[in-house]
Design a protein around this motif. Structure first.
Motif, PDB file in Angstrom:
ATOM      1  N   ASN A  45      65.751  18.679  49.170  1.00  0.00           N
ATOM      2  CA  ASN A  45      64.867  17.522  48.971  1.00  0.00           C
ATOM      3  C   ASN A  45      64.259  17.631  47.572  1.00  0.00           C
ATOM      4  O   ASN A  45      63.553  18.597  47.284  1.00  0.00           O
ATOM      5  N   GLY A  46      64.422  16.648  46.716  1.00  0.00           N
ATOM      6  CA  GLY A  46      63.918  16.748  45.362  1.00  0.00           C
ATOM      7  C   GLY A  46      62.698  15.900  45.094  1.00  0.00           C
ATOM      8  O   GLY A  46      62.156  15.934  44.001  1.00  0.00           O
ATOM      9  N   ALA A  47      62.222  15.115  46.014  1.00  0.00           N
ATOM     10  CA  ALA A  47      61.079  14.218  45.772  1.00  0.00           C
ATOM     11  C   ALA A  47      60.248  14.152  47.032  1.00  0.00           C
ATOM     12  O   ALA A  47      60.619  14.651  48.079  1.00  0.00           O
ATOM     13  N   SER A  48      59.106  13.465  46.863  1.00  0.00           N
ATOM     14  CA  SER A  48      58.218  13.360  48.028  1.00  0.00           C
ATOM     15  C   SER A  48      58.586  12.217  48.940  1.00  0.00           C
ATOM     16  O   SER A  48      58.032  12.071  50.007  1.00  0.00           O
ATOM     17  N   SER A  49      59.501  11.390  48.521  1.00  0.00           N
ATOM     18  CA  SER A  49      59.945  10.261  49.365  1.00  0.00           C
ATOM     19  C   SER A  49      61.469  10.283  49.459  1.00  0.00           C
ATOM     20  O   SER A  49      62.149  10.958  48.693  1.00  0.00           O
ATOM     21  N   GLY A  50      62.006   9.444  50.361  1.00  0.00           N
ATOM     22  CA  GLY A  50      63.473   9.382  50.552  1.00  0.00           C
ATOM     23  C   GLY A  50      64.041  10.623  51.175  1.00  0.00           C
ATOM     24  O   GLY A  50      65.201  10.971  50.940  1.00  0.00           O
ATOM     25  N   ARG A  51      63.247  11.334  52.031  1.00  0.00           N
ATOM     26  CA  ARG A  51      63.724  12.599  52.621  1.00  0.00           C
ATOM     27  C   ARG A  51      64.261  12.364  54.059  1.00  0.00           C
ATOM     28  O   ARG A  51      63.871  13.030  54.993  1.00  0.00           O
ATOM     29  N   TYR A  52      65.149  11.455  54.270  1.00  0.00           N
ATOM     30  CA  TYR A  52      65.613  11.122  55.632  1.00  0.00           C
ATOM     31  C   TYR A  52      67.149  11.017  55.675  1.00  0.00           C
ATOM     32  O   TYR A  52      67.826  10.875  54.658  1.00  0.00           O
ATOM     33  N   LEU A  53      67.611  11.057  56.921  1.00  0.00           N
ATOM     34  CA  LEU A  53      69.041  10.796  57.223  1.00  0.00           C
ATOM     35  C   LEU A  53      69.075   9.868  58.434  1.00  0.00           C
ATOM     36  O   LEU A  53      68.640  10.238  59.532  1.00  0.00           O
ATOM     37  N   ASP A  54      69.556   8.634  58.236  1.00  0.00           N
ATOM     38  CA  ASP A  54      69.719   7.680  59.340  1.00  0.00           C
ATOM     39  C   ASP A  54      71.151   7.762  59.908  1.00  0.00           C
ATOM     40  O   ASP A  54      72.133   7.844  59.140  1.00  0.00           O
ATOM     41  N   ILE A  55      71.228   7.698  61.249  1.00  0.00           N
ATOM     42  CA  ILE A  55      72.534   7.760  61.935  1.00  0.00           C
ATOM     43  C   ILE A  55      72.825   6.391  62.540  1.00  0.00           C
ATOM     44  O   ILE A  55      71.973   5.819  63.237  1.00  0.00           O
ATOM     45  N   TYR A  56      74.018   5.863  62.223  1.00  0.00           N
ATOM     46  CA  TYR A  56      74.418   4.532  62.696  1.00  0.00           C
ATOM     47  C   TYR A  56      75.647   4.647  63.615  1.00  0.00           C
ATOM     48  O   TYR A  56      76.436   5.587  63.540  1.00  0.00           O
ATOM     49  N   ARG A  57      75.757   3.634  64.439  1.00  0.00           N
ATOM     50  CA  ARG A  57      76.993   3.448  65.221  1.00  0.00           C
ATOM     51  C   ARG A  57      77.459   2.008  65.065  1.00  0.00           C
ATOM     52  O   ARG A  57      76.644   1.106  64.824  1.00  0.00           O
ATOM     53  N   GLY A  58      78.710   1.804  65.189  1.00  0.00           N
ATOM     54  CA  GLY A  58      79.252   0.453  65.074  1.00  0.00           C
ATOM     55  C   GLY A  58      80.561   0.327  65.845  1.00  0.00           C
ATOM     56  O   GLY A  58      81.249   1.307  66.127  1.00  0.00           O
ATOM     57  N   SER A  59      80.906  -0.920  66.230  1.00  0.00           N
ATOM     58  CA  SER A  59      82.161  -1.156  66.969  1.00  0.00           C
ATOM     59  C   SER A  59      83.051  -2.144  66.247  1.00  0.00           C
ATOM     60  O   SER A  59      83.986  -2.688  66.828  1.00  0.00           O
ATOM     61  N   GLY A  60      82.738  -2.400  64.984  1.00  0.00           N
ATOM     62  CA  GLY A  60      83.554  -3.311  64.198  1.00  0.00           C
ATOM     63  C   GLY A  60      82.887  -4.635  63.942  1.00  0.00           C
ATOM     64  O   GLY A  60      83.372  -5.431  63.142  1.00  0.00           O
ATOM     65  N   TRP A  92      76.580  -2.649  62.298  1.00  0.00           N
ATOM     66  CA  TRP A  92      76.119  -1.265  62.384  1.00  0.00           C
ATOM     67  C   TRP A  92      74.698  -1.258  62.943  1.00  0.00           C
ATOM     68  O   TRP A  92      73.886  -2.115  62.623  1.00  0.00           O
ATOM     69  N   TYR A  93      74.460  -0.236  63.826  1.00  0.00           N
ATOM     70  CA  TYR A  93      73.171  -0.147  64.497  1.00  0.00           C
ATOM     71  C   TYR A  93      72.630   1.268  64.368  1.00  0.00           C
ATOM     72  O   TYR A  93      73.315   2.233  64.751  1.00  0.00           O
ATOM     73  N   SER A  94      71.403   1.373  63.856  1.00  0.00           N
ATOM     74  CA  SER A  94      70.783   2.693  63.722  1.00  0.00           C
ATOM     75  C   SER A  94      70.289   3.142  65.082  1.00  0.00           C
ATOM     76  O   SER A  94      69.654   2.379  65.811  1.00  0.00           O
ATOM     77  N   PHE A  95      70.620   4.395  65.461  1.00  0.00           N
ATOM     78  CA  PHE A  95      70.168   4.878  66.770  1.00  0.00           C
ATOM     79  C   PHE A  95      69.453   6.231  66.668  1.00  0.00           C
ATOM     80  O   PHE A  95      68.963   6.728  67.692  1.00  0.00           O
ATOM     81  N   ALA A  96      69.380   6.826  65.445  1.00  0.00           N
ATOM     82  CA  ALA A  96      68.682   8.118  65.313  1.00  0.00           C
ATOM     83  C   ALA A  96      68.308   8.340  63.834  1.00  0.00           C
ATOM     84  O   ALA A  96      68.940   7.782  62.916  1.00  0.00           O
TER      85      ALA A  96
END
Length: 540
Positions: A472-487, A490-494
């Motif tokens: 992590n190099g900054a105080s913001s933007g420290r996340y990882l979003d997980i998406y799923r999709g079926s074509g 896309w839907y974020s679920f975690a």
């Protein structure tokens, strides 16, 4: 005890009357009226009438139908009799002690059972006809009925009495004067008396009666031997008829004796044989294979004609033998002919085959190969291209792998350069690089999005696992979003949050999966301050 049979107030039984009839008819049996006999459609028919059997009078009302025995193959000798069985008991409604029946035998015409019913016997069988029964037919039908012609009997007795009376009257008339003179002379000498001569005359009359009765008995005996003789016949005629009696014994039948040859059997009648003499080289009726042997079924009859070697022969065609042994030209090569059947299996040359990545077929079904089918050898691959712990076989040879590289399993979405989910960068591509063994994420002011294009079935899996190194190099933007999709979207679920402005080192991120998601595409969006390397993504 005395039983007055024909006295007043006395009873006469069926046994008494049968004794009278049997004696009166001189022990003769036979038809007195009607009782015609014939056969048709495998049955014997006796027409209405009367007959006497051992002194017992029987009437046939209507037509009596006597079925013949069922014969599937071969032949059966049959004799139809009327059987009296005094061991049975009649009723007022039904006659049980007498019935027609058919005696059978496969060896010859069966003998009849004739017990003396006038002396304690119980069963007496009177023959009516005999025949040979074959499948569906009656042959050699012969009428065995005896006919009682009472008019002829009484006429013969009357003629006999008249003849003998006339002969004796003429004789004594011619000798009268001589006899009377002899009587006077003998009386004068004291040798004889008139009374004595009268006694002599009575004895002569008794002798006459005895001769007459004897001739009747002799005539009946000759007639019983199937040469009809009248009681009034002269002794010369009787002697001639005796000479005509054909004696015989045995059980041979017409089918057992060669055609044209004569014979007799227990019937005492001369027959002519009917067995055909089949010529040498007669064609077999059929040929059959059984337990490894060929059976030639020959036509019935004799085989007296011989070949030059002294043996009778039968023949069968090639086609008959081929069919009997089941010879099938479909199983024979086309260059061979057996029993008139040419083989149908063609011959092809040998084939050389070079192994390919696809299936190859040698079209040799129902063909004969004149050469070999040769398949080129395929070398085993080197051990360093086979994963360590695995053995690679070709035929009976094998090589054990030594390669320790990475080989994805069915649950791996990404593994050290292996990309089963087909991940690619859809945003921030200048800061995501796919190397041979990992995915690199570099620092930038924008988010970095990595999406898969191949679906995986998430049902049954508890977690999504990500193995890598992250900073992590900054105080913001420290996340990882997980998406799923079926074509279709896309839907974020975690979401995973990286703590502090520091590097994690090699770590595994665990993302819980909702239940029953089914087939889905997986996507990652890293915040702008996240950098690092991804080595392994899999379903747990």
């Amino acid at each position: 005890m005395v039983n007055g049979i024909t006295f007043s107030e006395q009873l006469i039984t069926s046994e008494n009357f049968a004794h009278f009839m049997y004696t009166f008819l001189n022990h003769a049996n036979g038809v007195t009226k009607g009782c015609g006999i014939s056969n048709a459609n495998g049955k014997v028919y006796v027409q209405k009438g009367y007959f006497v059997v051992f002194g017992r009078m029987v009437q046939i009302v209507g037509t009596e139908e006597i079925p013949s025995p069922e014969v599937i193959s071969g032949q059966v000798y049959c004799k139809v009799v009327f059987e009296v069985d005094l061991s049975k008991e009649n009723t007022a409604e039904e006659f049980i002690q007498g019935a027609f029946k058919t005696l059978t035998s496969t060896a010859g015409y069966p003998s009849v059972r004739q017990e003396d019913l006038d002396d304690g016997g119980k069963v007496y069988q009177m023959p009516w006809c005999q025949y040979i029964k074959q499948a569906g037919a009656i042959k050699d039908f012969r009428d065995l009925r005896e006919i009682l012609d009472l008019n002829s009997i009484w006429s013969a007795i009357s003629d006999q009495n008249t003849q003998y009376k006339g002969e004796f009257d003429d004789y004594f008339a011619a000798q009268r004067s001589t006899i009377l003179g002899m009587i006077e002379e003998l009386e004068g000498q004291g040798y004889a008396t008139t009374a004595e001569l009268n006694n002599l005359s009575a004895e002569v009359a008794e002798t006459k009666k005895s001769v007459s009765d004897g001739k009747a008995l002799v005539a009946a005996a000759i007639t019983a031997k199937r040469v009809k003789t009248a009681a009034t016949a002269t002794f010369k005629e009787m002697a001639a008829n005796i000479g005509r009696i054909v004696l015989g014994s045995g059980n041979a039948q017409k089918a057992h004796v060669l055609a044209g040859k004569t014979f007799t059997n227990d019937d005492g009648v001369q027959y002519t044989g009917e067995m055909p003499n089949n010529p040498n080289g007669t064609t077999a009726a059929s040929v059959a294979l059984w337990n490894g042997d060929l059976y030639y079924r020959i036509p019935r009859g004799a085989y007296i004609s011989l070949n030059a070697d002294g043996y009778p022969e039968v023949k069968a065609s090639q086609a008959t033998i081929a069919n009997a042994i089941g010879l099938n030209p479909d199983y024979m090569i086309d260059t061979y002919t057996l029993l008139g059947k040419k083989g149908k299996i063609p011959t092809i040359e040998g084939v050389n085959i070079t192994p390919q990545t696809y299936k190859q077929t040698v079209n040799c079904a129902w063909k004969r190969l004149s050469g070999n089918v040769e398949i080129a050898a395929v070398p085993l691959p080197p051990a360093n291209v086979i994963k360590k712990g695995y053995r690679y076989w070709i035929g009976s040879s094998y090589v054990d792998g030594t390669c320790e590289g990475y080989f994805p399993t069915a649950n791996d979405l990404y593994l050290h350069g292996n990309n089963p989910a087909n991940f690619s960068c859809s945003s921030g591509s200048g800061y995501v690089t796919f190397f041979l063994d990992h995915i690199e994420i570099r620092d930038t002011s924008d988010t970095k999005i990595i999406n898969a294009s191949i679906k995986f079935n998430l049902t049954g899996h508890a977690n999504l696992k990500i193995d890598g190194e992250f900073c992590n190099g900054a105080s913001s933007g420290r996340y990882l979003d997980i998406y799923r999709g079926s074509g279709t979207g896309w839907y974020s679920f975690a979401q995973h949050i990286f703590a502090g402005s520091a590097c994690t080192g090699r770590t595994t991120i665990t993302i819980p999966l909702p239940a029953n998601l089914g087939d889905q595409l997986i996507g990652f969006r890293f915040g702008s301050s996240i950098t690092g390397n991804i080595y392994h993504v899999w379903l747990e």
